[in-house]
Design an enzyme around this catalytic site. Structure first.
Site, PDB file in Angstrom:
ATOM      1  N   ARG A 160     -22.020  25.209  17.886  1.00  0.00           N
ATOM      2  CA  ARG A 160     -22.164  25.296  19.344  1.00  0.00           C
ATOM      3  C   ARG A 160     -22.406  26.748  19.778  1.00  0.00           C
ATOM      4  O   ARG A 160     -21.794  27.662  19.245  1.00  0.00           O
ATOM      5  CB  ARG A 160     -20.844  24.789  19.920  1.00  0.00           C
ATOM      6  CG  ARG A 160     -20.833  24.480  21.347  1.00  0.00           C
ATOM      7  CD  ARG A 160     -19.893  23.360  21.650  1.00  0.00           C
ATOM      8  NE  ARG A 160     -18.479  23.675  21.483  1.00  0.00           N
ATOM      9  CZ  ARG A 160     -17.519  22.873  21.914  1.00  0.00           C
ATOM     10  NH1 ARG A 160     -17.815  21.746  22.518  1.00  0.00           N
ATOM     11  NH2 ARG A 160     -16.268  23.194  21.736  1.00  0.00           N
ATOM     12  N   ARG A 164      -6.774  23.450  17.979  1.00  0.00           N
ATOM     13  CA  ARG A 164      -7.118  22.485  19.034  1.00  0.00           C
ATOM     14  C   ARG A 164      -7.042  21.050  18.520  1.00  0.00           C
ATOM     15  O   ARG A 164      -6.617  20.147  19.228  1.00  0.00           O
ATOM     16  CB  ARG A 164      -8.504  22.800  19.602  1.00  0.00           C
ATOM     17  CG  ARG A 164      -8.441  23.929  20.623  1.00  0.00           C
ATOM     18  CD  ARG A 164      -9.672  24.790  20.578  1.00  0.00           C
ATOM     19  NE  ARG A 164     -10.828  24.157  21.130  1.00  0.00           N
ATOM     20  CZ  ARG A 164     -12.079  24.435  20.767  1.00  0.00           C
ATOM     21  NH1 ARG A 164     -12.307  25.311  19.826  1.00  0.00           N
ATOM     22  NH2 ARG A 164     -13.066  23.838  21.360  1.00  0.00           N
ATOM     23  N   ARG A 224     -18.720  30.200  21.432  1.00  0.00           N
ATOM     24  CA  ARG A 224     -17.579  30.250  22.343  1.00  0.00           C
ATOM     25  C   ARG A 224     -16.450  30.954  21.615  1.00  0.00           C
ATOM     26  O   ARG A 224     -16.293  30.788  20.414  1.00  0.00           O
ATOM     27  CB  ARG A 224     -17.143  28.815  22.680  1.00  0.00           C
ATOM     28  CG  ARG A 224     -17.570  28.384  24.050  1.00  0.00           C
ATOM     29  CD  ARG A 224     -17.321  26.934  24.268  1.00  0.00           C
ATOM     30  NE  ARG A 224     -15.921  26.534  24.133  1.00  0.00           N
ATOM     31  CZ  ARG A 224     -15.459  25.350  24.524  1.00  0.00           C
ATOM     32  NH1 ARG A 224     -16.277  24.470  25.065  1.00  0.00           N
ATOM     33  NH2 ARG A 224     -14.189  25.027  24.375  1.00  0.00           N
ATOM     34  N   ARG A 284      -4.280  16.546  29.170  1.00  0.00           N
ATOM     35  CA  ARG A 284      -4.244  16.788  27.733  1.00  0.00           C
ATOM     36  C   ARG A 284      -2.854  16.592  27.158  1.00  0.00           C
ATOM     37  O   ARG A 284      -2.667  16.742  25.966  1.00  0.00           O
ATOM     38  CB  ARG A 284      -4.693  18.204  27.447  1.00  0.00           C
ATOM     39  CG  ARG A 284      -6.178  18.255  27.047  1.00  0.00           C
ATOM     40  CD  ARG A 284      -6.539  19.650  26.893  1.00  0.00           C
ATOM     41  NE  ARG A 284      -7.468  20.131  25.985  1.00  0.00           N
ATOM     42  CZ  ARG A 284      -8.699  20.532  26.293  1.00  0.00           C
ATOM     43  NH1 ARG A 284      -9.203  20.300  27.469  1.00  0.00           N
ATOM     44  NH2 ARG A 284      -9.430  21.132  25.404  1.00  0.00           N
TER      45      ARG A 284
HETATM   46  P1  AMP Z   1     -12.384  22.750  26.770  1.00  0.00           P
HETATM   47  O1  AMP Z   1     -13.660  23.328  27.230  1.00  0.00           O
HETATM   48  O2  AMP Z   1     -12.020  21.470  27.469  1.00  0.00           O
HETATM   49  O3  AMP Z   1     -12.289  22.639  25.270  1.00  0.00           O
HETATM   50  O4  AMP Z   1     -11.221  23.794  27.222  1.00  0.00           O
HETATM   51  C1  AMP Z   1     -11.221  25.125  26.727  1.00  0.00           C
HETATM   52  C2  AMP Z   1      -9.808  25.684  26.741  1.00  0.00           C
HETATM   53  O5  AMP Z   1      -9.296  25.695  28.090  1.00  0.00           O
HETATM   54  C3  AMP Z   1      -8.776  24.870  25.955  1.00  0.00           C
HETATM   55  O6  AMP Z   1      -8.789  25.164  24.559  1.00  0.00           O
HETATM   56  C4  AMP Z   1      -7.488  25.317  26.635  1.00  0.00           C
HETATM   57  O7  AMP Z   1      -7.097  26.609  26.226  1.00  0.00           O
HETATM   58  C5  AMP Z   1      -7.917  25.399  28.104  1.00  0.00           C
HETATM   59  N1  AMP Z   1      -7.741  24.086  28.773  1.00  0.00           N
HETATM   60  C6  AMP Z   1      -8.708  23.287  29.284  1.00  0.00           C
HETATM   61  N2  AMP Z   1      -8.188  22.161  29.809  1.00  0.00           N
HETATM   62  C7  AMP Z   1      -6.834  22.249  29.611  1.00  0.00           C
HETATM   63  C8  AMP Z   1      -5.727  21.394  29.904  1.00  0.00           C
HETATM   64  N3  AMP Z   1      -5.892  20.223  30.522  1.00  0.00           N
HETATM   65  N4  AMP Z   1      -4.492  21.814  29.532  1.00  0.00           N
HETATM   66  C9  AMP Z   1      -4.297  22.998  28.933  1.00  0.00           C
HETATM   67  N5  AMP Z   1      -5.293  23.844  28.606  1.00  0.00           N
HETATM   68  C10 AMP Z   1      -6.550  23.485  28.942  1.00  0.00           C
END
Ligand code: AMP
Length: 215
Positions: free
Chosen positions: A123, A167, A156, A89
């Site tokens: 969602r 985000r 969520r 990311r």
């Molecule tokens: P997601 O389900 O991919 O939207 O991830 C949910 C949350 O997990 C994100 O908003 C971050 O807080 C954390 N997260 C997931 N992947 C990463 C990553 N590669 N780097 C940093 N934080 C992450």
């Protein structure tokens, strides 16, 4: 062996598309967000470290993320390859990843911001079994109850308008440069994420030169 990365803003269908691809090609689907959510739900030490940051929609620190990814890939349960979702990311995570793994392709799911907001705020997640729903595209039979286990459906914790704005900002500032880096290496296929999921999956397979998807 095939190694893919899937990228796209929140709500672009990374989880859904990765699952479809992983199932047919026998790939391990590695969702970094799911791993963190499991830690939060299971009250692990790592979950305690990540929870507040996640709820605010911010990115977890790189050291912690890299540890999670390294530990997961070291399980070596991916004889046919993997598709990794939600990682990298930012530029540092991309460099860490490219040092250890070569990549066969990066799928970029492209979705306009108004559609992101509409999808993300609809969602829902089962509080008991973790099954995903969407009040627009994948409605439960009974409102607020999981079709599979009857658990309560909740948003969520990070799907609030404030966390979503944070985000999206991170995506534009930190994740877009990763896409540029991958583009320079000619790994990236960009797919329009607006059509329904089967069309998106068909397009992904065609663009990656894979056999067509048969639902
Ligand atoms: P997601 O389900 O991919 O939207 O991830 C949910 C949350 O997990 C994100 O908003 C971050 O807080 C954390 N997260 C997931 N992947 C990463 C990553 N590669 N780097 C940093 N934080 C992450």
């Amino acid at each position: 062996m095939r190694k893919y990365v899937i990228m796209g803003v929140q709500g672009s269908g990374k989880g859904t598309q990765s699952t479809l691809l992983a199932r047919d090609l026998d790939l391990a689907h590695i969702s970094v967000g799911d791993i963190f959510r499991w830690h939060v739900q299971s009250h692990t030490k790592l979950g305690a470290q990540a929870r507040r940051v996640m709820a605010a929609g911010e990115l977890v620190g790189d050291d912690l993320v890299e540890k999670v990814v390294r530990d997961r890939l070291e399980q070596h349960d991916w004889n046919y390859g993997f598709i990794i979702d939600g990682f990298p990311r930012n530029r540092r995570q991309a460099e860490f990843f490219l040092e250890s793994y070569d990549i066969d392709g990066v799928v970029h799911l492209d979705l306009p911001e108004e559609e992101v907001r509409r999808r993300v705020l609809a969602r829902r997640l089962c509080a008991r079994c973790g099954m995903d729903y969407n009040l627009i595209a994948h409605r439960p039979k009974e409102s607020d109850r999981c079709d599979v286990c009857g658990g309560e459906l909740v948003p969520r914790e990070d799907d609030t308008p404030e966390a979503l704005a944070s985000r999206l900002r991170d995506y534009h500032d930190k994740t877009n440069p990763v896409l540029d880096l991958f583009r320079r290496k000619e790994y990236v296929v960009t797919v329009d994420a607006r059509p329904e999921k089967v069309s998106v999956q068909r397009e992904i397979r065609a663009r990656l030169g894979l056999p067509p998807y048969e639902p």
